[in-house]
Design a protein around this motif. Structure first.
Motif, PDB file in Angstrom:
ATOM      1  N   GLY A 158       0.820  -1.211   0.000  1.00 26.90           N
ATOM      2  CA  GLY A 158       0.000   0.000   0.000  1.00 26.90           C
ATOM      3  C   GLY A 158       0.849   1.254   0.000  1.00 26.90           C
ATOM      4  O   GLY A 158       2.092   1.207   0.039  1.00 26.90           O
ATOM      5  N   GLY A 159       0.150   2.384  -0.008  1.00 20.64           N
ATOM      6  CA  GLY A 159       0.828   3.672  -0.054  1.00 20.64           C
ATOM      7  C   GLY A 159       1.748   3.875   1.134  1.00 20.64           C
ATOM      8  O   GLY A 159       2.840   4.444   0.994  1.00 20.64           O
ATOM      9  N   SER A 160       1.318   3.412   2.305  1.00 22.83           N
ATOM     10  CA  SER A 160       2.161   3.607   3.491  1.00 22.83           C
ATOM     11  C   SER A 160       3.506   2.929   3.285  1.00 22.83           C
ATOM     12  O   SER A 160       4.565   3.530   3.499  1.00 22.83           O
ATOM     13  N   HIS A 208       0.190  12.800   5.407  1.00 23.78           N
ATOM     14  CA  HIS A 208      -0.489  11.622   5.951  1.00 23.78           C
ATOM     15  C   HIS A 208       0.315  11.014   7.120  1.00 23.78           C
ATOM     16  O   HIS A 208       1.532  11.167   7.197  1.00 23.78           O
ATOM     17  N   GLY A 263      -2.416  15.310  -3.597  1.00 22.41           N
ATOM     18  CA  GLY A 263      -3.699  14.802  -3.106  1.00 22.41           C
ATOM     19  C   GLY A 263      -3.610  14.467  -1.625  1.00 22.41           C
ATOM     20  O   GLY A 263      -3.376  13.316  -1.253  1.00 22.41           O
ATOM     21  N   VAL A 265      -4.761  13.677   2.167  1.00 22.50           N
ATOM     22  CA  VAL A 265      -5.834  12.801   2.617  1.00 22.50           C
ATOM     23  C   VAL A 265      -7.048  13.585   3.111  1.00 22.50           C
ATOM     24  O   VAL A 265      -8.190  13.191   2.886  1.00 22.50           O
ATOM     25  N   ASP A 290       4.393  11.896  -1.985  1.00 27.83           N
ATOM     26  CA  ASP A 290       3.317  10.972  -1.640  1.00 27.83           C
ATOM     27  C   ASP A 290       2.158  11.290  -2.581  1.00 27.83           C
ATOM     28  O   ASP A 290       1.454  12.278  -2.403  1.00 27.83           O
ATOM     29  N   ALA A 292      -0.346   9.095  -3.163  1.00 24.54           N
ATOM     30  CA  ALA A 292      -1.156   7.897  -2.903  1.00 24.54           C
ATOM     31  C   ALA A 292      -2.333   7.796  -3.873  1.00 24.54           C
ATOM     32  O   ALA A 292      -2.504   6.794  -4.539  1.00 24.54           O
ATOM     33  N   ASP A 319      -0.726   4.559  -4.983  1.00 27.25           N
ATOM     34  CA  ASP A 319      -1.521   3.335  -4.889  1.00 27.25           C
ATOM     35  C   ASP A 319      -2.154   2.990  -6.222  1.00 27.25           C
ATOM     36  O   ASP A 319      -2.577   3.880  -6.961  1.00 27.25           O
ATOM     37  N   HIS A 321      -4.562   0.642  -5.727  1.00 25.58           N
ATOM     38  CA  HIS A 321      -5.839   0.196  -5.165  1.00 25.58           C
ATOM     39  C   HIS A 321      -6.740   1.365  -4.744  1.00 25.58           C
ATOM     40  O   HIS A 321      -7.782   1.145  -4.167  1.00 25.58           O
ATOM     41  N   LYS A 322      -6.309   2.591  -5.035  1.00 26.59           N
ATOM     42  CA  LYS A 322      -7.195   3.736  -4.804  1.00 26.59           C
ATOM     43  C   LYS A 322      -7.691   4.212  -6.168  1.00 26.59           C
ATOM     44  O   LYS A 322      -8.693   3.708  -6.655  1.00 26.59           O
TER      45      LYS A 322
HETATM   46  C1  LIG Z   1      -2.236  10.900   0.887  1.00 28.91           C
HETATM   47  C2  LIG Z   1      -2.159   9.502   1.406  1.00 28.91           C
HETATM   48  N1  LIG Z   1      -0.961   8.954   1.646  1.00 28.91           N
HETATM   49  C3  LIG Z   1      -0.828   7.695   2.097  1.00 28.91           C
HETATM   50  C4  LIG Z   1      -1.922   6.915   2.339  1.00 28.91           C
HETATM   51  C5  LIG Z   1      -1.744   5.524   2.855  1.00 28.91           C
HETATM   52  O1  LIG Z   1      -1.974   4.624   1.798  1.00 28.91           O
HETATM   53  P1  LIG Z   1      -2.384   3.115   2.119  1.00 28.91           P
HETATM   54  O2  LIG Z   1      -3.696   3.198   2.831  1.00 28.91           O
HETATM   55  O3  LIG Z   1      -2.485   2.481   0.775  1.00 28.91           O
HETATM   56  O4  LIG Z   1      -1.312   2.543   2.962  1.00 28.91           O
HETATM   57  C6  LIG Z   1      -3.197   7.438   2.119  1.00 28.91           C
HETATM   58  C7  LIG Z   1      -4.396   6.649   2.418  1.00 28.91           C
HETATM   59  O5  LIG Z   1      -5.505   7.091   2.329  1.00 28.91           O
HETATM   60  C8  LIG Z   1      -3.326   8.760   1.634  1.00 28.91           C
HETATM   61  O6  LIG Z   1      -4.521   9.310   1.373  1.00 28.91           O
END
Ligand SMILES: Cc1ncc(COP(=O)(O)O)c(C=O)c1O
Length: 509
Positions: A158-160, A208, A263, A265, A290, A292, A319, A321-322
């Motif tokens: 994932g993004g994290s 984030h 973008g 969160v 970032d 994401a 991501d 998956h978003k």
């Molecule tokens: C800007 C941003 N960065 C990072 C993340 C984390 O991504 P993930 O939930 O895929 O780990 C998100 C999740 O919503 C996000 O909006």
């Protein structure tokens, strides 16, 4: 073991497998597998008729506490439990009226690609066979989309994770440049007694929460994350960034990286990536983006200018998956300097040595670009989806989501009892029910209650956030199933439920 048997005879009798044992069992399995597919397709094609979310009854919840199954109940029984107890009670993120947090919907094809990937159960540490070639191709395509041709990449959960890996490369690069070997010494003094410089990372107050995990995990500590203020549009104040970096340098610290966001969160704002790239270039600081969800805006010709500068990132996390609409999990990290990417993570172990022929020919390049050794075949769903749908339609869907967000903002602006709480830059809409004359201090609990009732009644799933102390109902639209009528229903329900709560509290006064 019977006394008359040799150990070899006993073993032969006892040998087992988890595959169906014979032709009849395979045929029963095939029948069940077809039913699973049919029922999931029914489920996906009937989503709009379902509530957006369904609270789970207590008796179902408690039924999940079960003893460890020592003896199997069989495929049918396990699937029945899934159908009866899991399938009716998901988070709801596949539904056309789900806009909570920034999740994602997935696609029918993505679901099947995951099944195929699991079916061949490929090990993607590398191994230069067909699955690895698929991942290499997908990474090349993603780098091309992001304007980062030639960058090194890796698909992760994932993004994290993608962001944390990006900042890990930034730390390695900053310390290498400073003549300090962080891989050998960690953040302790080296053999000559000299310690590493104090590293600093910079992100806006809207960055984030993964960033805090990253600096903690990397041994820099939370204090090493400078939170730069934002402007009225929630974009990083670049002048404040410059001042912060200058002050840290004057105090002897070494800037490690600037974390820009495409973008955010909370509100979907995008930092001024060009100004940040210029600054980082002048100062010799790593620029991590970032992206994401925002990075995928690159797929839309009409929106691309909003993330101008992203292509200048040293590392970029985003991501699939978003706003790539694929099922969980799938994200990507791109790093412009392939050698720095590899040298941050590469390892050598005798049992993983590369050969010129045979199965491990080509080595394990993906294991050398991140933390995971065993990696699944996430690339397949990206590869098949890009091939089946083409990326142009993804760009159009992203535009559709942005137009829908602006449409919701228009509905809010036009309604005297609704108030927009942040500018709508992209696909995130933050608003509240605020009829004229309602006391400010009652608005936060009122809007929290509206949000919960909307969710609990299965009308829709927005989520909440707090902007400048004000509780916002927040829609982050990465939903390819939503229609304009879904947003009309949301706006209508917020007003109806808001007035319902107000009249309840009047009665109880
Ligand atoms: C800007 C941003 N960065 C990072 C993340 C984390 O991504 P993930 O939930 O895929 O780990 C998100 C999740 O919503 C996000 O909006």
């Amino acid at each position: 073991m019977e006394e008359s048997m040799t150990p070899a005879q006993a073993l032969a009798i006892a040998e087992e497998t988890l595959d169906p044992a014979n032709a009849a069992e395979w045929s029963a399995f095939r029948e069940l597998a077809h039913r699973m597919v049919d029922e999931m397709v029914d489920y996906l094609s009937g989503l709009a008729e379902q509530p957006a979310w369904r609270p789970m009854p207590d008796e179902v919840r408690v039924a999940f506490k079960e003893p460890l199954p020592l003896k199997g109940a069989g495929h049918e029984a396990a699937y029945r439990d899934f159908r009866e107890r899991v399938l009716p009670y998901p988070v709801g993120n596949l539904h056309p009226r789900f806009w909570g947090w920034v999740q994602g919907n997935g696609t029918p094809l993505g679901m099947m690609a995951d099944m195929l990937a699991s079916g061949i159960n490929a090990h993607l540490a590398g191994f230069n066979q067909a699955p690895a070639l698929v991942e290499h191709q997908v990474l090349e395509w993603l780098a091309e989309i992001m304007g980062m041709r030639g960058a090194s990449g890796i698909l992760v959960t994932g993004g994290s994770m993608a962001n944390v890996l990006g900042v890990t490369v930034a730390r390695h690069a900053a310390l290498q440049q400073a003549g300090f070997d962080v891989r050998e010494n960690g953040l302790q003094p080296g053999p000559d007694g000299s310690g590493p410089p104090r590293l600093m990372c910079y992100g806006s107050t809207e960055t984030h929460s993964w960033a805090r995990k990253a600096v903690e995990l990397l041994g820099l500590g939370h204090r090493a994350l400078r939170r730069i203020p934002v402007d009225a549009e929630y974009r990083m104040d670049v002048a404040a960034l410059q001042r912060s970096v200058a002050a840290d340098r004057a105090a002897g610290a070494l800037p490690c990286c600037v974390i820009a966001t495409a973008g955010t969160v909370n509100t979907g704002a995008t930092d001024d990536l060009t100004a940040i790239a210029d600054f980082c270039q002048r100062e010799g600081i790593w620029m991590h983006v970032d992206g994401a969800f925002g990075a995928m805006v690159r797929l839309s010709e009409s929106l691309r200018s909003q993330v101008r500068g992203i292509e200048r990132a040293d590392s970029l996390a985003f991501d699939l998956h978003k706003w790539g609409y694929l099922p969980f999990e799938c994200a990507c990290l791109l790093v412009r300097d392939a050698e720095l990417h590899r040298s941050t993570f590469s390892n050598s172990a005798s049992y993983l040595g590369e050969t010129t022929r045979g199965v491990i020919a080509g080595g394990i390049p993906f294991a050398d670009r991140g933390l995971d050794l065993t990696r699944g075949f996430k690339a397949l769903k990206v590869w098949m989806s890009f091939k089946a749908h083409g990326v142009e339609v993804l760009g159009r869907l992203i535009e559709q989501n942005v137009h829908q967000a602006h449409y919701l903002a228009e509905l809010i602006d036009a309604h005297p009892e609704l108030e927009l709480l942040a500018p709508v830059a992209l696909n995130v809409v933050c608003f509240r029910f605020a009829p004229p004359g309602t006391a400010e201090e009652s608005l936060n609990p009122l809007n929290q209650e509206i949000l919960l009732r909307i969710q609990e009644r299965g009308i829709a799933v927005p989520s909440g956030t707090v902007l400048q102390g004000r509780h916002a109902i927040r829609c982050a639209n990465v939903n390819h199933r939503s229609r304009r009528s879904d947003f009309e229903a949301l706006a209508r329900s917020v007003v109806e439920i808001g007035n319902e709560i107000l009249s309840e509290s009047k009665k109880s006064d």
